[in-house]
Design a protein around this motif. Structure first.
Motif, mmCIF file in Angstrom:
data_model
loop_
_atom_site.group_PDB
_atom_site.id
_atom_site.type_symbol
_atom_site.label_atom_id
_atom_site.label_comp_id
_atom_site.label_asym_id
_atom_site.label_seq_id
_atom_site.Cartn_x
_atom_site.Cartn_y
_atom_site.Cartn_z
ATOM 1 N N ASP A 71 0.842 -1.189 0.000
ATOM 2 C CA ASP A 71 0.000 0.000 0.000
ATOM 3 C C ASP A 71 0.883 1.247 0.000
ATOM 4 O OD1 ASP A 71 0.619 0.712 2.927
ATOM 5 O OD2 ASP A 71 -0.109 -1.347 3.072
ATOM 6 N N LYS A 72 0.315 2.384 0.384
ATOM 7 C CA LYS A 72 1.051 3.647 0.336
ATOM 8 C C LYS A 72 2.227 3.689 1.313
ATOM 9 C CE LYS A 72 0.118 8.640 0.299
ATOM 10 N NZ LYS A 72 -0.928 9.658 0.523
ATOM 11 N N ASP A 73 2.282 2.796 2.283
ATOM 12 C CA ASP A 73 3.451 2.743 3.163
ATOM 13 C C ASP A 73 4.734 2.469 2.365
ATOM 14 O OD1 ASP A 73 2.363 3.463 5.554
ATOM 15 O OD2 ASP A 73 2.189 1.428 6.354
ATOM 16 N N ARG A 74 4.605 1.876 1.194
ATOM 17 C CA ARG A 74 5.795 1.668 0.367
ATOM 18 C C ARG A 74 6.382 3.010 -0.067
ATOM 19 N NH1 ARG A 74 6.770 -3.391 -0.275
ATOM 20 N NH2 ARG A 74 8.541 -2.830 -1.614
ATOM 21 N N PHE A 75 5.510 3.993 -0.266
ATOM 22 C CA PHE A 75 5.982 5.353 -0.580
ATOM 23 C C PHE A 75 6.444 6.064 0.683
ATOM 24 C CE2 PHE A 75 4.960 9.935 -1.093
ATOM 25 C CZ PHE A 75 5.883 10.236 -2.079
ATOM 26 N N ARG A 76 5.641 5.999 1.742
ATOM 27 C CA ARG A 76 5.998 6.679 2.989
ATOM 28 C C ARG A 76 7.361 6.221 3.498
ATOM 29 N NH1 ARG A 76 0.610 4.927 4.387
ATOM 30 N NH2 ARG A 76 -0.903 6.647 4.298
ATOM 31 N N GLN A 77 7.616 4.915 3.419
ATOM 32 C CA GLN A 77 8.819 4.340 4.015
ATOM 33 C C GLN A 77 9.949 4.118 3.013
ATOM 34 O OE1 GLN A 77 7.505 0.828 6.171
ATOM 35 N NE2 GLN A 77 5.845 1.951 7.163
ATOM 36 N N GLY A 78 9.776 4.604 1.768
ATOM 37 C CA GLY A 78 10.828 4.498 0.767
ATOM 38 C C GLY A 78 11.157 3.074 0.365
ATOM 39 N N LEU A 79 10.137 2.207 0.329
ATOM 40 C CA LEU A 79 10.363 0.797 0.022
ATOM 41 C C LEU A 79 10.415 0.511 -1.478
ATOM 42 C CD1 LEU A 79 7.942 -0.752 2.686
ATOM 43 C CD2 LEU A 79 10.434 -0.479 2.856
ATOM 44 N N GLY A 80 9.918 1.463 -2.290
ATOM 45 C CA GLY A 80 9.922 1.280 -3.732
ATOM 46 C C GLY A 80 8.789 0.378 -4.205
ATOM 47 N N GLY A 81 8.658 0.281 -5.522
ATOM 48 C CA GLY A 81 7.645 -0.609 -6.098
ATOM 49 C C GLY A 81 6.225 -0.254 -5.706
ATOM 50 N N VAL A 82 5.941 1.032 -5.589
ATOM 51 C CA VAL A 82 4.626 1.457 -5.093
ATOM 52 C C VAL A 82 3.513 1.030 -6.041
ATOM 53 C CG1 VAL A 82 3.208 3.427 -4.397
ATOM 54 C CG2 VAL A 82 5.667 3.428 -3.900
ATOM 55 N N ILE A 83 3.567 1.475 -7.281
ATOM 56 C CA ILE A 83 2.489 1.184 -8.216
ATOM 57 C C ILE A 83 2.482 -0.290 -8.592
ATOM 58 C CG2 ILE A 83 1.475 1.764 -10.463
ATOM 59 C CD1 ILE A 83 1.338 3.908 -8.184
ATOM 60 N N GLU A 84 3.651 -0.912 -8.656
ATOM 61 C CA GLU A 84 3.707 -2.348 -8.928
ATOM 62 C C GLU A 84 2.943 -3.135 -7.850
ATOM 63 O OE1 GLU A 84 7.183 -0.410 -10.906
ATOM 64 O OE2 GLU A 84 6.249 -0.288 -8.923
ATOM 65 N N SER A 85 3.063 -2.691 -6.593
ATOM 66 C CA SER A 85 2.328 -3.355 -5.512
ATOM 67 C C SER A 85 0.833 -3.098 -5.622
ATOM 68 C CB SER A 85 2.849 -2.877 -4.154
ATOM 69 O OG SER A 85 4.179 -3.309 -3.951
ATOM 70 N N TYR A 86 0.449 -1.846 -5.931
ATOM 71 C CA TYR A 86 -0.967 -1.534 -6.129
ATOM 72 C C TYR A 86 -1.552 -2.437 -7.213
ATOM 73 C CZ TYR A 86 -0.614 3.015 -3.612
ATOM 74 O OH TYR A 86 -0.449 4.014 -2.691
ATOM 75 N N GLU A 87 -0.802 -2.586 -8.315
ATOM 76 C CA GLU A 87 -1.291 -3.395 -9.424
ATOM 77 C C GLU A 87 -1.370 -4.874 -9.049
ATOM 78 O OE1 GLU A 87 -0.175 -1.190 -13.524
ATOM 79 O OE2 GLU A 87 1.555 -1.860 -12.361
ATOM 80 N N GLU A 88 -0.417 -5.346 -8.254
ATOM 81 C CA GLU A 88 -0.477 -6.737 -7.820
ATOM 82 C C GLU A 88 -1.716 -6.993 -6.959
ATOM 83 O OE1 GLU A 88 1.877 -10.079 -5.147
ATOM 84 O OE2 GLU A 88 2.992 -8.312 -5.817
ATOM 85 N N VAL A 89 -2.005 -6.062 -6.050
ATOM 86 C CA VAL A 89 -3.226 -6.184 -5.252
ATOM 87 C C VAL A 89 -4.445 -6.251 -6.173
ATOM 88 C CG1 VAL A 89 -4.750 -5.014 -3.614
ATOM 89 C CG2 VAL A 89 -2.287 -5.066 -3.194
ATOM 90 N N GLY A 90 -4.494 -5.344 -7.137
ATOM 91 C CA GLY A 90 -5.615 -5.321 -8.058
ATOM 92 C C GLY A 90 -5.755 -6.606 -8.844
ATOM 93 N N ARG A 91 -4.648 -7.123 -9.342
ATOM 94 C CA ARG A 91 -4.711 -8.377 -10.117
ATOM 95 C C ARG A 91 -5.219 -9.521 -9.259
ATOM 96 N NH1 ARG A 91 -0.016 -6.195 -12.623
ATOM 97 N NH2 ARG A 91 1.331 -7.187 -11.091
ATOM 98 N N ARG A 92 -4.800 -9.560 -7.981
ATOM 99 C CA ARG A 92 -5.293 -10.620 -7.088
ATOM 100 C C ARG A 92 -6.818 -10.535 -6.910
ATOM 101 N NH1 ARG A 92 -1.335 -11.686 -1.906
ATOM 102 N NH2 ARG A 92 0.685 -11.334 -2.912
ATOM 103 N N LEU A 93 -7.326 -9.315 -6.959
ATOM 104 C CA LEU A 93 -8.773 -9.118 -6.816
ATOM 105 C C LEU A 93 -9.528 -9.379 -8.124
ATOM 106 C CD1 LEU A 93 -8.807 -5.809 -4.732
ATOM 107 C CD2 LEU A 93 -9.317 -8.103 -3.878
ATOM 108 N N GLY A 94 -8.785 -9.408 -9.227
ATOM 109 C CA GLY A 94 -9.413 -9.614 -10.521
ATOM 110 C C GLY A 94 -9.646 -8.339 -11.311
ATOM 111 N N ILE A 95 -8.927 -7.271 -10.965
ATOM 112 C CA ILE A 95 -9.075 -5.994 -11.683
ATOM 113 C C ILE A 95 -8.166 -6.013 -12.906
ATOM 114 C CG2 ILE A 95 -8.856 -3.490 -11.519
ATOM 115 C CD1 ILE A 95 -9.129 -3.767 -8.475
ATOM 116 N N ASN A 96 -8.711 -5.587 -14.029
ATOM 117 C CA ASN A 96 -7.943 -5.509 -15.273
ATOM 118 C C ASN A 96 -7.471 -4.069 -15.475
ATOM 119 O OD1 ASN A 96 -6.855 -5.744 -17.801
ATOM 120 N ND2 ASN A 96 -8.793 -6.059 -18.859
ATOM 121 N N PHE A 97 -6.157 -3.861 -15.454
ATOM 122 C CA PHE A 97 -5.592 -2.516 -15.608
ATOM 123 C C PHE A 97 -5.165 -2.232 -17.047
ATOM 124 C CE2 PHE A 97 -4.560 -3.257 -11.008
ATOM 125 C CZ PHE A 97 -5.411 -2.293 -10.504
#
Length: 238
Positions: free
Chosen positions: A211-237
């Motif tokens: 989630d956004k903690d990847r941005f807050r904490q400088g972990l990187g891969g922010v949007i890639e993680s958002y998209e992975e969550v979405g794909r697990r839910l079945g969202i087509n981006f």
């Protein structure tokens, strides 16, 4: 076709426009992202599109479960049509797992399961740092009626019942989230958005933050993680 007429509000990551229909607005999701009350800012490619489609998916799931929302439909990759609301200046937060400010405030360990979940309310005011408030503050200062507060609380926990299972089935922990509500023709409905910008989501097995903690904490891969969550839910981006 509903068209934009005037910019009403430009927040940290979204812009809201009036339309040629006074009952509706257009919500534009931008690529901007920020944290710590705007002290950390950046532009993340694809973020507006991802959050718009993510929010649409979640709002449709909540509507199907009988929870009223302001969402009407997606207009484009980054725009959604929503009902015009008279917003309450209150954020409602449910925490299923301890993380973020509750750990700092109460000295509890991150990752502690909260049973039952906690419910908190915050005044939506960036200049004041969105301070925590209770029903007495809200009543005394007239920010919302007692009935509105009780309805918002009830709807927030109903959202929890729906989304905890949805994310659990996708191998994710819904750690916490914030919701905002507003009035539409005498009815209190869910407004704003539900995306990884406004909730915490961890992988159920590894507890990897997605989630956004990847941005807050400088972990990187922010949007890639958002998209992975979405794909697990079945969202087509695509």
């Amino acid at each position: 076709m509903t068209t934009r007429t005037e910019l009403l509000y430009s927040g940290k990551a979204k812009s809201v426009y009036s339309t040629d229909n006074p009952d509706y607005m257009i919500m534009l999701f931008r690529n901007d992202t920020s944290a710590f009350d705007g002290k950390k800012v950046d532009q993340l490619d694809r973020k507006g599109m991802v959050n718009n489609k993510f929010n649409a998916f979640i709002m449709e799931k909540l509507e199907a479960a009988g929870i009223p929302t302001h969402f009407e439909k997606c207009l484009s990759d980054t725009e959604s049509l929503v009902k015009r609301l008279d917003m309450l200046p209150i954020e409602c937060v449910v925490r299923n797992v301890a993380a973020g400010s509750i750990c700092r405030r109460l000295g509890v360990e991150e990752g502690l399961t909260l049973n039952p979940p906690t419910f908190e309310m915050f005044l939506k005011d960036d200049a004041l740092g969105d301070p925590m408030v209770n029903e007495y503050h809200i009543d005394s200062f007239g920010w919302a009626t007692r009935d509105q507060v009780e309805t918002a609380k009830s709807l927030t926990f109903r959202v929890n019942d729906v989304l905890k299972k949805l994310f659990d089935d996708a191998g994710l922990l819904l750690v916490d989230y914030k919701l905002e509500f507003g009035m539409s023709k005498g009815q209190l409905v869910l407004g704003d958005e539900f995306s990884p910008d406004g909730c915490r989501l961890w992988d159920k097995e590894t507890r990897k933050k997605m989630d956004k903690d990847r941005f807050r904490q400088g972990l990187g891969g922010v949007i890639e993680s958002y998209e992975e969550v979405g794909r697990r839910l079945g969202i087509n981006f695509d």
